[in-house]
Design a protein around this motif. Sequence first.
Motif, short mmCIF file in Angstrom:
data_model
loop_
_atom_site.label_atom_id
_atom_site.label_comp_id
_atom_site.label_asym_id
_atom_site.label_seq_id
_atom_site.Cartn_x
_atom_site.Cartn_y
_atom_site.Cartn_z
N VAL A 63 0.82 -1.22 0.00
CA VAL A 63 0.00 0.00 0.00
C VAL A 63 0.85 1.27 0.00
O VAL A 63 0.30 2.37 -0.10
CB VAL A 63 -0.97 0.03 1.21
CG1 VAL A 63 -1.80 -1.24 1.25
CG2 VAL A 63 -0.23 0.24 2.51
N LYS A 64 2.15 1.11 0.11
CA LYS A 64 3.04 2.27 0.18
C LYS A 64 2.88 3.14 -1.06
O LYS A 64 2.86 2.64 -2.18
CB LYS A 64 4.48 1.78 0.32
CG LYS A 64 5.42 2.76 0.98
CD LYS A 64 6.76 2.09 1.29
CE LYS A 64 6.63 1.06 2.38
NZ LYS A 64 7.94 0.47 2.75
N GLY A 65 2.72 4.44 -0.84
CA GLY A 65 2.54 5.37 -1.94
C GLY A 65 1.09 5.56 -2.34
O GLY A 65 0.77 6.49 -3.09
N ARG A 66 0.21 4.69 -1.85
CA ARG A 66 -1.23 4.80 -2.18
C ARG A 66 -2.08 5.14 -0.96
O ARG A 66 -3.09 5.83 -1.09
CB ARG A 66 -1.73 3.50 -2.79
CG ARG A 66 -1.04 3.09 -4.07
CD ARG A 66 -1.72 1.87 -4.72
NE ARG A 66 -1.67 0.69 -3.87
CZ ARG A 66 -2.77 0.03 -3.46
NH1 ARG A 66 -3.97 0.44 -3.80
NH2 ARG A 66 -2.64 -1.06 -2.70
N PHE A 67 -1.67 4.63 0.19
CA PHE A 67 -2.43 4.84 1.43
C PHE A 67 -1.67 5.79 2.35
O PHE A 67 -0.44 5.79 2.38
CB PHE A 67 -2.63 3.51 2.17
CG PHE A 67 -3.58 2.55 1.51
CD1 PHE A 67 -4.03 2.72 0.22
CD2 PHE A 67 -4.00 1.42 2.21
CE1 PHE A 67 -4.88 1.80 -0.38
CE2 PHE A 67 -4.87 0.51 1.64
CZ PHE A 67 -5.31 0.69 0.35
#
Length: 120
Positions: A63-67
């Motif tokens: 999820v890094k960069g999106r959440f």
Amino acid sequence: VQLQASGGGLVQPGGSLRLSCEASGFTFSTYGLGWLRQAPGKEREFVAAISWSGGRKYYADSVKGRFTISRDNAKNTVYLEMNSLKPEDTAVYYCAAEPTGWGTGTYDYWGQGTLVTVSS
């Protein structure tokens, strides 16, 4: 102790949702907080965590960069902003609290979960 998660729902791939979790019954501002999720037929997995002050944040690689996780200690609330959602993000999302304050301890308190479905 109560953690009330909300904000889940049905969203199309590429869309966004913001989850909220309002807590009561413990000293919210001293606890680390986290979001975890469990997809159908899978084990529960870590998504994101935040320290008591908000100064440290941790994310699963998926999820890094999106959440983005954030908190408002004045409102006893932790948030999870989810962007660029994918079908594989479909799961029940749980908020949780841990007493070390750093966001890396064992979670003592759990919310009831909110369902996120990503589908066209």
